[in-house]
Enzyme design. Sequence first.
Site, PDB file in Angstrom:
ATOM      1  N   TRP A  85      -6.925 -11.711  -7.941  1.00  0.00           N
ATOM      2  CA  TRP A  85      -6.609 -10.277  -7.955  1.00  0.00           C
ATOM      3  C   TRP A  85      -7.849  -9.633  -8.562  1.00  0.00           C
ATOM      4  O   TRP A  85      -8.119  -9.772  -9.756  1.00  0.00           O
ATOM      5  CB  TRP A  85      -5.380 -10.018  -8.816  1.00  0.00           C
ATOM      6  CG  TRP A  85      -4.923  -8.597  -8.785  1.00  0.00           C
ATOM      7  CD1 TRP A  85      -4.125  -8.020  -7.843  1.00  0.00           C
ATOM      8  CD2 TRP A  85      -5.217  -7.576  -9.735  1.00  0.00           C
ATOM      9  NE1 TRP A  85      -3.920  -6.700  -8.153  1.00  0.00           N
ATOM     10  CE2 TRP A  85      -4.579  -6.396  -9.303  1.00  0.00           C
ATOM     11  CE3 TRP A  85      -5.967  -7.525 -10.916  1.00  0.00           C
ATOM     12  CZ2 TRP A  85      -4.651  -5.196  -9.993  1.00  0.00           C
ATOM     13  CZ3 TRP A  85      -6.046  -6.326 -11.608  1.00  0.00           C
ATOM     14  CH2 TRP A  85      -5.389  -5.179 -11.147  1.00  0.00           C
ATOM     15  N   ARG A  87       0.529 -13.747  -8.217  1.00  0.00           N
ATOM     16  CA  ARG A  87      -0.349 -13.315  -9.302  1.00  0.00           C
ATOM     17  C   ARG A  87      -1.600 -12.618  -8.785  1.00  0.00           C
ATOM     18  O   ARG A  87      -2.397 -12.081  -9.558  1.00  0.00           O
ATOM     19  CB  ARG A  87      -0.778 -14.517 -10.145  1.00  0.00           C
ATOM     20  CG  ARG A  87       0.366 -15.295 -10.743  1.00  0.00           C
ATOM     21  CD  ARG A  87      -0.143 -16.488 -11.500  1.00  0.00           C
ATOM     22  NE  ARG A  87      -0.922 -16.091 -12.656  1.00  0.00           N
ATOM     23  CZ  ARG A  87      -0.422 -15.810 -13.842  1.00  0.00           C
ATOM     24  NH1 ARG A  87       0.870 -15.902 -14.042  1.00  0.00           N
ATOM     25  NH2 ARG A  87      -1.196 -15.450 -14.837  1.00  0.00           N
ATOM     26  N   GLU A 117      13.260   4.220 -10.289  1.00  0.00           N
ATOM     27  CA  GLU A 117      13.128   2.861  -9.770  1.00  0.00           C
ATOM     28  C   GLU A 117      13.151   2.858  -8.232  1.00  0.00           C
ATOM     29  O   GLU A 117      12.383   2.133  -7.594  1.00  0.00           O
ATOM     30  CB  GLU A 117      14.258   1.994 -10.362  1.00  0.00           C
ATOM     31  CG  GLU A 117      14.328   0.558  -9.892  1.00  0.00           C
ATOM     32  CD  GLU A 117      13.094  -0.278 -10.184  1.00  0.00           C
ATOM     33  OE1 GLU A 117      12.177   0.174 -10.886  1.00  0.00           O
ATOM     34  OE2 GLU A 117      13.037  -1.401  -9.657  1.00  0.00           O
ATOM     35  N   LYS A 171       2.014  -9.773  -9.390  1.00  0.00           N
ATOM     36  CA  LYS A 171       3.311  -9.866 -10.056  1.00  0.00           C
ATOM     37  C   LYS A 171       3.170  -9.822 -11.572  1.00  0.00           C
ATOM     38  O   LYS A 171       3.943  -9.195 -12.255  1.00  0.00           O
ATOM     39  CB  LYS A 171       3.973 -11.176  -9.623  1.00  0.00           C
ATOM     40  CG  LYS A 171       5.355 -11.394 -10.193  1.00  0.00           C
ATOM     41  CD  LYS A 171       6.362 -10.573  -9.448  1.00  0.00           C
ATOM     42  CE  LYS A 171       7.774 -10.760  -9.967  1.00  0.00           C
ATOM     43  NZ  LYS A 171       8.609  -9.616  -9.607  1.00  0.00           N
ATOM     44  N   CYS A 205      -4.380 -13.227 -11.188  1.00  0.00           N
ATOM     45  CA  CYS A 205      -5.075 -14.415 -10.728  1.00  0.00           C
ATOM     46  C   CYS A 205      -4.261 -15.654 -11.101  1.00  0.00           C
ATOM     47  O   CYS A 205      -3.631 -15.699 -12.140  1.00  0.00           O
ATOM     48  CB  CYS A 205      -6.483 -14.581 -11.288  1.00  0.00           C
ATOM     49  SG  CYS A 205      -7.575 -13.219 -10.886  1.00  0.00           S
ATOM     50  N   ASN A 256      -8.937 -16.875 -15.002  1.00  0.00           N
ATOM     51  CA  ASN A 256      -7.940 -15.797 -15.020  1.00  0.00           C
ATOM     52  C   ASN A 256      -8.172 -15.006 -16.309  1.00  0.00           C
ATOM     53  O   ASN A 256      -8.269 -15.594 -17.377  1.00  0.00           O
ATOM     54  CB  ASN A 256      -6.549 -16.451 -14.993  1.00  0.00           C
ATOM     55  CG  ASN A 256      -5.408 -15.500 -15.298  1.00  0.00           C
ATOM     56  OD1 ASN A 256      -4.359 -15.911 -15.743  1.00  0.00           O
ATOM     57  ND2 ASN A 256      -5.582 -14.234 -15.047  1.00  0.00           N
ATOM     58  N   GLY A 257      -8.267 -13.661 -16.186  1.00  0.00           N
ATOM     59  CA  GLY A 257      -8.509 -12.836 -17.381  1.00  0.00           C
ATOM     60  C   GLY A 257      -9.805 -12.064 -17.220  1.00  0.00           C
ATOM     61  O   GLY A 257     -10.335 -11.945 -16.111  1.00  0.00           O
ATOM     62  N   HIS A 303      12.483  23.307 -11.573  1.00  0.00           N
ATOM     63  CA  HIS A 303      11.366  23.793 -12.393  1.00  0.00           C
ATOM     64  C   HIS A 303      10.015  23.505 -11.749  1.00  0.00           C
ATOM     65  O   HIS A 303       9.013  23.359 -12.444  1.00  0.00           O
ATOM     66  CB  HIS A 303      11.443  23.177 -13.792  1.00  0.00           C
ATOM     67  CG  HIS A 303      12.668  23.593 -14.545  1.00  0.00           C
ATOM     68  ND1 HIS A 303      12.851  24.865 -15.028  1.00  0.00           N
ATOM     69  CD2 HIS A 303      13.807  22.924 -14.847  1.00  0.00           C
ATOM     70  CE1 HIS A 303      14.032  24.963 -15.617  1.00  0.00           C
ATOM     71  NE2 HIS A 303      14.632  23.776 -15.510  1.00  0.00           N
ATOM     72  N   LYS A 362      10.045   1.445  -5.942  1.00  0.00           N
ATOM     73  CA  LYS A 362      10.187   0.420  -4.893  1.00  0.00           C
ATOM     74  C   LYS A 362       9.565   0.897  -3.589  1.00  0.00           C
ATOM     75  O   LYS A 362       8.842   0.162  -2.929  1.00  0.00           O
ATOM     76  CB  LYS A 362      11.668   0.062  -4.635  1.00  0.00           C
ATOM     77  CG  LYS A 362      12.406  -0.632  -5.737  1.00  0.00           C
ATOM     78  CD  LYS A 362      11.966  -2.057  -6.000  1.00  0.00           C
ATOM     79  CE  LYS A 362      10.890  -2.115  -7.028  1.00  0.00           C
ATOM     80  NZ  LYS A 362      11.163  -2.600  -8.331  1.00  0.00           N
ATOM     81  N   GLU A 384       5.684   1.039  -3.848  1.00  0.00           N
ATOM     82  CA  GLU A 384       4.908  -0.193  -3.985  1.00  0.00           C
ATOM     83  C   GLU A 384       5.008  -1.111  -2.775  1.00  0.00           C
ATOM     84  O   GLU A 384       4.048  -1.800  -2.463  1.00  0.00           O
ATOM     85  CB  GLU A 384       5.261  -0.942  -5.273  1.00  0.00           C
ATOM     86  CG  GLU A 384       6.621  -1.560  -5.283  1.00  0.00           C
ATOM     87  CD  GLU A 384       6.922  -2.275  -6.585  1.00  0.00           C
ATOM     88  OE1 GLU A 384       6.026  -2.851  -7.175  1.00  0.00           O
ATOM     89  OE2 GLU A 384       8.102  -2.251  -6.998  1.00  0.00           O
TER      90      GLU A 384
END
Length: 631
Positions: free
Chosen positions: A74, A27, A503, A626, A2, A100-101, A526, A507, A510
């Site tokens: 968010w 955010r 990585e 982010k 947020c 925010n939080g 395996h 990418k 996401e």
Amino acid sequence: MCGIAGYIGPKGADSVLVVALERLKYRGYDSAGLAVLNDGEIHLRRAAGKLKNLAELISAQPLEGHCGIAHTRWATHGAPTEANCHPHVDQGGTVAVVHNGIIENHEHLRRELQAGGVVFQSETDTEVIPQLIGQLYAAGPTKGDALGSLRAAIARLDGSFAFAVLFVDLPNRIFAVRKGSPLLIGMGKTYGADGQIDPVTERVTKHRRREMLLASDVPALLPHATKVCYLDDGQIAELTDQGVNLWTFGGVPVEAQFKVIEMTAEAVTKGSFDSFMAKEIAEQPAVLARLLESRLRGGDLVEPEVGIDLKTVSHVVFLAAGTSWHAAMLGKRFLEQLARIHVEVDISSEYRYRNPVASGNTLVVAISQSGETADTLAGLRLARAKFIPVIGLVNVVTSTIARESNGVLPLLAGPEIGVASTKAYTAQVLALYLFALQVAKAKGLLSSAAEQHAIVSARGLPELVARTLRQAEEAVGEAADIFSSAQATVFLGRGGEHPTALEGALKLKEIAYVHAVGYPAGEFKHGPIALVSPHLPVVCICPHDQMYEKMLSNLQEVRARAGRIISVGLASDQALRDLSDHLFPIESATEELLQPILSILPLQRYAYQVAMRRDCDVDQPRNLAKSVTVE
Ligand code: F6R
């Protein structure tokens, strides 16, 4: 998660705040809203969905007024609907809040307020804040006392939060509170003077006034603010058109410390690129060159002051999340190989809930692009509570992790706005390599020949990065045309390329929403090899390193089962080309430890190209944000 913004000044608050939200949408971006104070009333505009919905609403129904607060969300508590959008207003219409939080005791407070007759309008944890402040401001010992009501409300709230408040009867005034989530105050120009024409409003003014802003991050203060003050945890700010007043939650006045903002507004725009992600991928040669510039002088490694005697360190714990955790895995290789010390790589959200052993010579390195990741910050605090020194390896040097660490290693990557980390990742890897050299040197383990080799190799990297980005593009586009509809993709790598495989998979997941997994290639037989079919692209990261022959065996195993192979390797490698359906060409690093910086580049572009073909929003992938400032 947020983003919060606030504005007091001569310009229309609604238009300034929409631009600020644009800069904060990394955010959170599932809904947005703002509240503007005008003629003794709070006016709201809120819209579910992307910020453009709010922007369209505001251009259709603009708001008059020069003081307002805004929010991009968010969702944590309650779906991203208009009713759950911030700002939230209390029942009496007296206060508006953006937050925010997380308010951890919101259910208890909600029940208590409901028992007193309050009817809630949303499912959010946030709404308890305005309802509580509204009650405290309306009656009882804090009646009519904004600061007193805020302090009394804060005393009832558990959790970590930052919020901003407008009071309907207090024009040109925004209150802001910080406990755990970042919040910054921006100071802009003064305007107006007794009896003179205000250059902005073109009206005769009576008072000299100051443009003041509030935001969760610096880019949202630009271009209006020239100076910034970071609120500390446990502080309340009162912004007015004359400046700012600060107090601790206990009511003790604090002097605001402003610093000049060095970031420019251009640094937070896309320029000629389609997306921030594309811009940030392309910036990598310049980012790495800047980092090297700061750490090398001629043929010498410059050792930044980290406030810790590195020669006494015998055990390093890396704390990180997501992409930063992948960089940490490479940091372990560098430190083990160059400085011969024992290294653990810990996921922050796991470390913080264990009871990790603290030995005398342990050093924690908290790796975080944003410097605000809640789990990494909690891990840092846990380490410091055990008297373990912490170095923060961060991109945002003004972040909470930077401020709470004993020493800071800055990445100097510039603002990273695309949600998927790209330039910050390669900067983290290079910074970790330089850090490992620094530790090795402090311990007397780096010969001058080895130092020279490392420096020459590092100096050559930006050019190799630029060449790799140029030469891989065509092959990446062709493979994306073919595989963008694949249901899943597997990434295999060994040694230093195992983190690259993880990585590359992250990418693709996401930003293109393709199920993707990375494996150490030796593990493939395996179990995961059962996945191989003619429909499964398998990305094999296969530079000319010490694991090359072993990787070729993995390719053979995939080929024998009719899997589709995309390899990442040298353009001149005919054997690899013959085994692969597609080859993403990369340059070869002079120092093998640095090769993963080159190997990841075509995979960043591949994820981007697949995402484009699947019509995904690469800068704002669904469900993500982010800066993950919640647990
Ligand atoms: C992935 C990504 C995330 C972050 C993670 C940690 O592209 O960006 O996985 O790496 O959320 O963030 P920081 O590094 O800011 O602590």
